[in-house]
Design an enzyme around this catalytic site. Sequence first.
Site, PDB file in Angstrom:
ATOM      1  N   GLU A 140       1.021  -1.102   0.097  1.00 54.45           N
ATOM      2  CA  GLU A 140       0.625  -0.270  -0.232  1.00 54.45           C
ATOM      3  C   GLU A 140       0.859   1.583  -0.003  1.00 54.45           C
ATOM      4  OE1 GLU A 140      -2.836   2.147   2.723  1.00 54.45           O
ATOM      5  OE2 GLU A 140      -3.758  -0.548   2.394  1.00 54.45           O
ATOM      6  N   ASP A 141       1.625   1.557   0.398  1.00 54.43           N
ATOM      7  CA  ASP A 141       2.662   2.518   1.099  1.00 54.43           C
ATOM      8  C   ASP A 141       3.990   2.746  -0.136  1.00 54.43           C
ATOM      9  OD1 ASP A 141       0.873   3.241   2.537  1.00 54.43           O
ATOM     10  OD2 ASP A 141       1.472   2.597   3.843  1.00 54.43           O
ATOM     11  N   ASP A 156      -2.699  -3.860  14.122  1.00 57.42           N
ATOM     12  CA  ASP A 156      -2.215  -2.790  12.893  1.00 57.42           C
ATOM     13  C   ASP A 156      -2.850  -1.068  13.746  1.00 57.42           C
ATOM     14  OD1 ASP A 156      -1.496  -0.979  11.134  1.00 57.42           O
ATOM     15  OD2 ASP A 156      -3.402  -1.176  10.354  1.00 57.42           O
TER      16      ASP A 156
END
Length: 253
Positions: free
Chosen positions: A135-136, A196
């Site tokens: 995602e990052d 998370d």
Amino acid sequence: MQIQSRVLTAPTGFSTAVGTPGGLLQRDCFQRSASSSGPDQATRLGWMKAGLPVGPELIGSPELKESLNKLGMGDSWKEIEPAYRFAQSAHKTQKRDDGTPYYHHCARAARNLMEHFNVKDPDVIKAALLHDTLEDCKIKPEEIKARFGSRVAALVQALTKPECAPGESYDQRNERYLRDQIVNGPPGALEIKLADRMDNIDDLHLVPERKMVARYIEDTQSHYLPLANQRYPAVGERMTQTLQGVQRWMMQS
């Protein structure tokens, strides 16, 4: 990652703390230096009064090894370390709002997974360390699969938020993501996501934009707390207490 602005490109002036509120190790607690434009003493005192830390724990390999040892699986570090090092490298240019290296968040999520969910599966722990790499970072699913196997890759993909579909709102996308990829995703996905989320709310007060903090609290209360309370009541209670601390601080400041 849930809040897009949480990844910054420059540190924000934290230096090693002298005091360690909340029982944190001295080397794990950071505060802004006097010469920086960081939060003033009143803000830090407000955090402490609300039961919030003045900075993040910097969890790394020693703490992960300690968590593995507590579970009686210290020998698994040899298998898990490559995922830790990969996350460290993949996130090397990214920082949290507190100015600390982003990979510490990945390590804290993995520690939460072991200590609060009693997860002993090395593949699930590796996926926790890698959960934000697709995602990052500019990492492809094929690379995760080639390095760590199809099961880890499937978990990391499940934890990666999809793009909004045509006509779909941000909130609708998040609901679809949580339902299809987390709750009904591969075994271990829910536990990683809750681990998370636990870490993200632990330093939610360090996010500078109050509207984003308020929205994050609402999202957690609406979608994640019910799951935690149903599946892992002790985790739900801990998350509730943390959110209440953030809300107390916001009301007082």
